[in-house]
Scaffold this motif. Structure first.
Motif, mmCIF file in Angstrom:
data_model
loop_
_atom_site.group_PDB
_atom_site.id
_atom_site.type_symbol
_atom_site.label_atom_id
_atom_site.label_comp_id
_atom_site.label_asym_id
_atom_site.label_seq_id
_atom_site.Cartn_x
_atom_site.Cartn_y
_atom_site.Cartn_z
ATOM 1 N N ALA A 1 1.331 1.090 -17.853
ATOM 2 C CA ALA A 1 1.986 0.356 -17.355
ATOM 3 C C ALA A 1 1.869 -0.586 -15.780
ATOM 4 O O ALA A 1 2.038 0.465 -14.476
ATOM 5 C CB ALA A 1 3.669 0.634 -17.303
ATOM 6 N N ASP A 2 2.660 -1.452 -15.334
ATOM 7 C CA ASP A 2 2.751 -2.189 -14.448
ATOM 8 C C ASP A 2 3.550 -2.422 -13.501
ATOM 9 O O ASP A 2 3.300 -2.254 -12.229
ATOM 10 C CB ASP A 2 1.792 -3.198 -13.939
ATOM 11 C CG ASP A 2 0.205 -3.526 -14.019
ATOM 12 O OD1 ASP A 2 -0.806 -2.651 -14.377
ATOM 13 O OD2 ASP A 2 -0.400 -4.026 -15.546
ATOM 14 N N ASN A 3 4.988 -2.317 -13.719
ATOM 15 C CA ASN A 3 5.616 -2.480 -13.403
ATOM 16 C C ASN A 3 6.758 -2.276 -13.873
ATOM 17 O O ASN A 3 6.810 -1.685 -15.443
ATOM 18 C CB ASN A 3 6.045 -4.357 -12.539
ATOM 19 C CG ASN A 3 6.045 -5.041 -14.206
ATOM 20 O OD1 ASN A 3 6.367 -4.805 -14.923
ATOM 21 N ND2 ASN A 3 5.198 -5.719 -13.969
ATOM 22 N N ALA A 4 8.296 -2.151 -13.075
ATOM 23 C CA ALA A 4 9.207 -2.024 -13.658
ATOM 24 C C ALA A 4 10.120 -2.116 -14.892
ATOM 25 O O ALA A 4 10.500 -1.022 -15.515
ATOM 26 C CB ALA A 4 10.507 -1.908 -12.946
ATOM 27 N N SER A 5 9.497 -3.356 -15.518
ATOM 28 C CA SER A 5 9.709 -3.686 -16.548
ATOM 29 C C SER A 5 8.934 -3.737 -18.126
ATOM 30 O O SER A 5 10.066 -3.543 -18.408
ATOM 31 C CB SER A 5 10.131 -5.843 -16.322
ATOM 32 O OG SER A 5 8.635 -6.445 -16.127
ATOM 33 N N GLN A 6 7.748 -3.857 -17.960
ATOM 34 C CA GLN A 6 7.278 -2.819 -18.681
ATOM 35 C C GLN A 6 7.273 -1.515 -19.041
ATOM 36 O O GLN A 6 7.875 -0.739 -20.386
ATOM 37 C CB GLN A 6 5.377 -3.032 -18.454
ATOM 38 C CG GLN A 6 4.500 -4.432 -18.173
ATOM 39 C CD GLN A 6 3.029 -4.045 -17.604
ATOM 40 O OE1 GLN A 6 3.196 -3.443 -17.776
ATOM 41 N NE2 GLN A 6 2.964 -5.495 -17.707
ATOM 42 N N VAL A 7 7.375 -0.649 -17.992
ATOM 43 C CA VAL A 7 7.988 1.106 -17.858
ATOM 44 C C VAL A 7 9.150 0.469 -19.097
ATOM 45 O O VAL A 7 9.590 1.080 -19.776
ATOM 46 C CB VAL A 7 8.427 1.627 -16.538
ATOM 47 C CG1 VAL A 7 8.951 2.887 -16.857
ATOM 48 C CG2 VAL A 7 7.297 1.320 -15.872
ATOM 49 N N LYS A 8 10.492 -0.319 -18.326
ATOM 50 C CA LYS A 8 11.829 -0.390 -19.227
ATOM 51 C C LYS A 8 11.441 -0.426 -20.408
ATOM 52 O O LYS A 8 12.361 0.010 -21.173
ATOM 53 C CB LYS A 8 12.676 -1.721 -18.491
ATOM 54 C CG LYS A 8 13.794 -2.386 -19.386
ATOM 55 C CD LYS A 8 14.219 -3.140 -18.930
ATOM 56 C CE LYS A 8 15.470 -3.535 -19.583
ATOM 57 N NZ LYS A 8 16.348 -4.455 -19.232
ATOM 58 N N ARG A 9 10.378 -1.313 -20.763
ATOM 59 C CA ARG A 9 10.324 -1.917 -22.889
ATOM 60 C C ARG A 9 9.670 -0.444 -23.050
ATOM 61 O O ARG A 9 9.906 -0.150 -24.348
ATOM 62 C CB ARG A 9 9.199 -2.936 -22.657
ATOM 63 C CG ARG A 9 9.946 -4.018 -23.112
ATOM 64 C CD ARG A 9 9.150 -5.411 -23.342
ATOM 65 N NE ARG A 9 8.591 -5.768 -21.721
ATOM 66 C CZ ARG A 9 7.403 -6.528 -20.842
ATOM 67 N NH1 ARG A 9 6.429 -5.472 -21.373
ATOM 68 N NH2 ARG A 9 7.560 -6.641 -19.713
ATOM 69 N N MET B 1 7.632 6.740 -4.905
ATOM 70 C CA MET B 1 6.594 5.379 -5.781
ATOM 71 C C MET B 1 7.081 4.526 -4.923
ATOM 72 O O MET B 1 8.580 4.291 -4.879
ATOM 73 C CB MET B 1 6.467 5.237 -6.873
ATOM 74 C CG MET B 1 6.094 6.794 -8.490
ATOM 75 S SD MET B 1 5.310 6.186 -9.022
ATOM 76 C CE MET B 1 3.573 5.647 -8.866
ATOM 77 N N LYS B 2 6.158 3.461 -4.681
ATOM 78 C CA LYS B 2 6.298 2.625 -3.434
ATOM 79 C C LYS B 2 6.067 1.651 -3.974
ATOM 80 O O LYS B 2 5.067 1.422 -4.775
ATOM 81 C CB LYS B 2 6.095 2.630 -2.231
ATOM 82 C CG LYS B 2 6.315 3.802 -1.431
ATOM 83 C CD LYS B 2 5.821 3.119 -0.119
ATOM 84 C CE LYS B 2 6.547 4.862 0.297
ATOM 85 N NZ LYS B 2 5.496 4.526 2.663
ATOM 86 N N ALA B 3 6.593 0.223 -3.908
ATOM 87 C CA ALA B 3 6.536 -1.215 -5.102
ATOM 88 C C ALA B 3 5.284 -1.406 -3.520
ATOM 89 O O ALA B 3 5.279 -2.027 -2.483
ATOM 90 C CB ALA B 3 7.140 -2.385 -4.999
ATOM 91 N N VAL B 4 3.615 -1.872 -4.082
ATOM 92 C CA VAL B 4 3.061 -2.703 -3.531
ATOM 93 C C VAL B 4 2.266 -4.043 -4.320
ATOM 94 O O VAL B 4 2.130 -3.822 -5.703
ATOM 95 C CB VAL B 4 1.742 -1.265 -2.607
ATOM 96 C CG1 VAL B 4 2.188 -0.435 -1.910
ATOM 97 C CG2 VAL B 4 1.403 -1.129 -3.623
ATOM 98 N N VAL B 5 1.130 -4.822 -3.091
ATOM 99 C CA VAL B 5 1.545 -5.684 -4.014
ATOM 100 C C VAL B 5 -0.366 -5.216 -4.259
ATOM 101 O O VAL B 5 -0.658 -4.689 -3.192
ATOM 102 C CB VAL B 5 1.197 -7.381 -3.137
ATOM 103 C CG1 VAL B 5 0.455 -8.432 -4.137
ATOM 104 C CG2 VAL B 5 2.599 -7.251 -3.444
ATOM 105 N N LYS B 6 -0.966 -5.750 -5.503
ATOM 106 C CA LYS B 6 -2.525 -5.577 -5.608
ATOM 107 C C LYS B 6 -3.321 -6.109 -4.097
ATOM 108 O O LYS B 6 -2.563 -7.405 -5.251
ATOM 109 C CB LYS B 6 -3.056 -5.517 -6.636
ATOM 110 C CG LYS B 6 -2.041 -3.691 -8.103
ATOM 111 C CD LYS B 6 -2.945 -4.207 -9.222
ATOM 112 C CE LYS B 6 -2.231 -3.201 -9.788
ATOM 113 N NZ LYS B 6 -2.854 -3.327 -11.526
#
Length: 149
Positions: free
Chosen positions: A75-83, A107-112
């Protein structure tokens, strides 16, 4: 305010030691909860108290699984983790809750960082360029003009 009898005091201390909250003791003994809190702070200094608030929706194993999903790149982000977590949870959960949980887990939110794709031709061209200038002297490099924006 009338003073407490020693038997009332010992009963309150027994209930505090057994893990009852001040409000629970208050309803069973008809003594105000602030009096019970004062007794706890006077007689039981290092007794653990409730941190308050609502209980967490995600258990520690859910948190570990969410971190695993991110670190293993499933998963790349929180919405994918939620699913992905929605199947295993009995209740719905918001994306913001997932964000807070991941943040609490360190964990921190960073832009790839987007980088250009290096194709085999690009690698070969770069190697050829470097090999062509492999034996350059400092004087040769001084003749290179640097353009600044």
């Amino acid at each position: 305010m009338k003073p407490l009898t020693p038997s009332q005091l010992s009963h309150i201390l027994y209930l505090l030691d057994s893990g009852a909250s001040a409000h629970e003791i208050s309803t069973s003994t008809s003594i105000h909860h602030s009096t019970i809190s004062r007794i706890r702070s006077k007689h039981r200094l290092n007794l653990a108290t409730s941190s308050g608030g609502c209980p967490r929706l995600l258990t520690s194993s859910d948190t570990r699984y969410a971190v695993h999903l991110i670190t293993s790149q499933k998963a790349d982000n929180a919405s994918q983790v939620k699913r992905l977590l929605a199947n295993s949870l009995p209740h719905s959960i918001s994306t913001k809750t997932i964000c807070r949980t991941l943040s609490r887990a360190g964990m921190k939110a960073v832009v790839k960082v987007k980088r250009p794709l290096l194709k085999p031709k690009h690698r070969k061209d770069r190697l050829d360029w470097a090999l062509a200038r492999q034996n350059w002297t400092i004087e040769d490099w001084k003749r290179v003009v640097l353009l600044r924006p």
